[in-house]
Design an enzyme around this catalytic site. Structure first.
Site, PDB file in Angstrom:
ATOM      1  N   ALA A 141       0.980  -1.318  -0.190  1.00 61.36           N
ATOM      2  CA  ALA A 141       0.436  -0.437   0.240  1.00 61.36           C
ATOM      3  C   ALA A 141       1.363   1.210   0.398  1.00 61.36           C
ATOM      4  CB  ALA A 141      -0.728  -0.375   1.088  1.00 61.36           C
ATOM      5  N   ASN A 143       1.720  -2.417   8.007  1.00 62.19           N
ATOM      6  CA  ASN A 143       2.970  -3.472   6.960  1.00 62.19           C
ATOM      7  C   ASN A 143       4.033  -2.208   6.645  1.00 62.19           C
ATOM      8  OD1 ASN A 143       1.904  -6.394   7.777  1.00 62.19           O
ATOM      9  ND2 ASN A 143       0.838  -5.645   7.408  1.00 62.19           N
ATOM     10  N   HIS A 178      -1.697   8.246   3.647  1.00 59.97           N
ATOM     11  CA  HIS A 178       0.309   7.656   4.103  1.00 59.97           C
ATOM     12  C   HIS A 178       1.216   8.138   3.420  1.00 59.97           C
ATOM     13  CE1 HIS A 178      -0.647   3.281   5.448  1.00 59.97           C
ATOM     14  NE2 HIS A 178      -1.787   3.322   4.604  1.00 59.97           N
TER      15      HIS A 178
HETATM   16  N1  LIG Z   1       2.296  -5.131   2.697  1.00 58.70           N
HETATM   17  C1  LIG Z   1       1.436  -3.760   3.242  1.00 58.70           C
HETATM   18  O1  LIG Z   1       1.637  -2.701   2.067  1.00 58.70           O
HETATM   19  C2  LIG Z   1       0.254  -4.156   3.102  1.00 58.70           C
HETATM   20  C3  LIG Z   1      -0.193  -5.274   4.058  1.00 58.70           C
HETATM   21  N2  LIG Z   1      -1.511  -5.843   4.066  1.00 58.70           N
HETATM   22  C4  LIG Z   1      -1.534  -6.876   5.136  1.00 58.70           C
HETATM   23  O2  LIG Z   1      -2.017  -8.336   3.981  1.00 58.70           O
HETATM   24  C5  LIG Z   1      -2.809  -9.421   4.708  1.00 58.70           C
HETATM   25  C6  LIG Z   1      -3.529 -10.070   4.629  1.00 58.70           C
HETATM   26  O3  LIG Z   1      -4.249  -8.620   4.166  1.00 58.70           O
HETATM   27  P1  LIG Z   1      -5.874  -8.404   4.502  1.00 58.70           P
HETATM   28  O4  LIG Z   1      -5.846  -9.299   3.239  1.00 58.70           O
HETATM   29  O5  LIG Z   1      -6.614  -7.603   3.972  1.00 58.70           O
HETATM   30  O6  LIG Z   1      -7.023  -9.446   5.493  1.00 58.70           O
HETATM   31  P2  LIG Z   1      -8.243 -10.359   5.750  1.00 58.70           P
HETATM   32  O7  LIG Z   1      -8.171 -10.219   7.055  1.00 58.70           O
HETATM   33  O8  LIG Z   1      -9.279  -9.546   4.659  1.00 58.70           O
HETATM   34  O9  LIG Z   1      -8.336 -11.611   5.596  1.00 58.70           O
HETATM   35  C7  LIG Z   1      -7.472 -12.462   5.977  1.00 58.70           C
HETATM   36  C8  LIG Z   1      -7.739 -13.859   4.933  1.00 58.70           C
HETATM   37  O10 LIG Z   1      -6.497 -14.765   6.139  1.00 58.70           O
HETATM   38  C9  LIG Z   1      -7.175 -15.471   6.676  1.00 58.70           C
HETATM   39  N3  LIG Z   1      -5.919 -16.138   8.111  1.00 58.70           N
HETATM   40  C10 LIG Z   1      -5.668 -15.214   9.143  1.00 58.70           C
HETATM   41  N4  LIG Z   1      -4.522 -16.072   9.734  1.00 58.70           N
HETATM   42  C11 LIG Z   1      -4.327 -17.467   8.600  1.00 58.70           C
HETATM   43  C12 LIG Z   1      -3.922 -18.803   9.152  1.00 58.70           C
HETATM   44  N5  LIG Z   1      -3.074 -18.664  10.556  1.00 58.70           N
HETATM   45  N6  LIG Z   1      -3.724 -19.365   8.376  1.00 58.70           N
HETATM   46  C13 LIG Z   1      -4.801 -19.843   7.499  1.00 58.70           C
HETATM   47  N7  LIG Z   1      -5.119 -18.143   7.511  1.00 58.70           N
HETATM   48  C14 LIG Z   1      -5.489 -17.702   8.099  1.00 58.70           C
HETATM   49  C15 LIG Z   1      -8.233 -15.116   7.180  1.00 58.70           C
HETATM   50  O11 LIG Z   1      -9.330 -16.078   7.636  1.00 58.70           O
HETATM   51  C16 LIG Z   1      -8.210 -14.066   6.348  1.00 58.70           C
HETATM   52  O12 LIG Z   1      -9.484 -14.758   5.876  1.00 58.70           O
HETATM   53  C17 LIG Z   1      -2.597  -8.631   6.585  1.00 58.70           C
HETATM   54  O13 LIG Z   1      -1.425  -9.439   7.061  1.00 58.70           O
HETATM   55  C18 LIG Z   1      -2.598  -7.571   6.531  1.00 58.70           C
HETATM   56  O14 LIG Z   1      -2.152  -7.198   7.195  1.00 58.70           O
HETATM   57  C19 LIG Z   1      -2.583  -5.610   4.127  1.00 58.70           C
HETATM   58  C20 LIG Z   1      -2.588  -4.659   3.157  1.00 58.70           C
HETATM   59  C21 LIG Z   1      -1.137  -3.686   2.665  1.00 58.70           C
HETATM   60  O1  LIG Z   2      -3.047  -1.505   3.506  1.00 59.00           O
HETATM   61  C1  LIG Z   2      -2.566   0.270   3.917  1.00 59.00           C
HETATM   62  O2  LIG Z   2      -2.912   1.083   3.918  1.00 59.00           O
HETATM   63  C2  LIG Z   2      -2.107  -0.255   5.190  1.00 59.00           C
HETATM   64  C3  LIG Z   2      -2.218  -1.324   5.544  1.00 59.00           C
HETATM   65  O3  LIG Z   2      -3.056  -2.335   6.031  1.00 59.00           O
HETATM   66  C4  LIG Z   2      -0.888  -1.821   6.481  1.00 59.00           C
HETATM   67  O4  LIG Z   2       0.247  -2.106   5.712  1.00 59.00           O
HETATM   68  O5  LIG Z   2      -0.858  -3.252   7.134  1.00 59.00           O
END
Ligand SMILES: NC(=O)C1=CN([C@@H]2O[C@H](COP(=O)(O)OP(=O)(O)OC[C@H]3O[C@@H](n4cnc5c(N)ncnc54)[C@H](O)[C@@H]3O)[C@@H](O)[C@H]2O)C=CC1
Ligand SMILES: O=C([O-])CC(=O)C(=O)O
Length: 253
Positions: free
Chosen positions: A120, A176, A204
């Protein structure tokens, strides 16, 4: 390339719906602790939902983690030690230096690659170039809505001010991006997190100063309706990185 997805939430749904297995990449295996979520994506993409990660590991080339920092800590080494590449969304887990070193060593020993898409955040290309010289200061100010941060407030409030390493511990699924910036800068950057009822986007702002000069980036990211913590741009960045594997021309660092 056969891809398996670990964590079938907002990011994974967008990847599956936007990607549609072109460019020689077949997103085929799905694992989630909530099996219905895995089955839903398997149905959309004519893929396979598995009950355990080990059921997909023999059959994939790359696992895309879009679950949580804890899930990454549980599964990353097993994935890499099986010689599989790993794409990480929950970059916050990599602020744990010991864990990051283990991942690094395992990737080298097993000829595996670990990718962290820009997610993001905007400006990682410039930071990577800047890191060839000295980076002297880097900071991130993140502003999200009460819904994104799970707080009820009437007026804006600073929820956190400190180092990225502490921010990812306290807000593991919201910041993250602070870890991605820190790793790219090779320093524990300064982070401020503000909950603001006046915004409905994930905002951000990045400031970086170094030998190269100085830059600021600012993004106002549209959040997912299904998960307002997460910006749509994060899923798009993973899709772009997947697509880049089959491209013969690349622009940007
Ligand atoms: N690098 C970046 O810029 C960003 C990273 N993220 C991260 O990416 C990840 C996914 O984000 P979203 O799809 O929005 O989350 P979300 O909450 O919509 O989906 C996560 C999914 O993973 C599953 N889950 C959780 N723990 C688990 C485990 N131990 N084993 C198997 N499945 C599991 C949940 O049941 C859910 O279906 C999060 O950790 C989030 O913080 C999110 C946004 C930006
Ligand atoms: O999606 C975003 O804007 C940022 C976020 O949640 C993350 O870094 O975990």
């Amino acid at each position: 390339m056969i891809v398996g997805i670990l964590g079938c939430g907002a990011i994974a749904n967008t990847i599956v719906n936007e990607f549609l297995s072109d460019d020689g990449i077949d997103i085929k295996y799905f694992y989630d602790t909530d099996i219905e979520r895995a089955e839903n994506l398997a149905q959309i993409s004519n893929g396979i939902a598995v009950l355990e990660m080990d059921e997909m590991l023999d059959n994939v080339d790359l696992v895309l983690e879009s679950a949580s920092p804890i899930a990454l800590k549980v599964h990353a080494l097993n994935i890499i030690e099986n010689g599989k590449d790993l794409m990480v969304m929950s970059v916050g887990a990599l602020m744990d230096k010991e864990f990051r070193q283990k991942i690094h060593k395992a990737a080298q020993a097993n000829n595996a690659k670990v990718y962290a898409p820009s997610g993001a955040i905007v400006g990682l290309d410039g930071i990577k170039a800047a890191s060839i010289g000295k980076i002297k200061k880097a900071s991130l100010t993140t502003r999200k809505s009460p819904k994104s941060l799970g707080r009820e407030v009437e007026e804006e409030e600073i929820l956190f001010e400190g180092k990225a390493s502490e921010a990812v511990e306290r807000f593991p699924v919201n910041i993250n991006v602070a870890a991605s910036l820190s790793i790219a800068c090779n320093m524990d950057i300064d982070v401020k997190i503000i909950v603001d009822p006046k915004v409905d986007r994930n905002v951000h702002e990045v400031l970086v100063q170094g030998d190269f000069g100085e830059f600021r980036s600012s993004s106002e990211n549209v959040p997912f309706a299904a998960n307002p913590k997460t910006s749509m741009l994060a899923a798009f960045s993973a899709i772009k990185l997947l697509k880049s594997f089959s491209e013969c021309f690349s622009v940007g660092t």
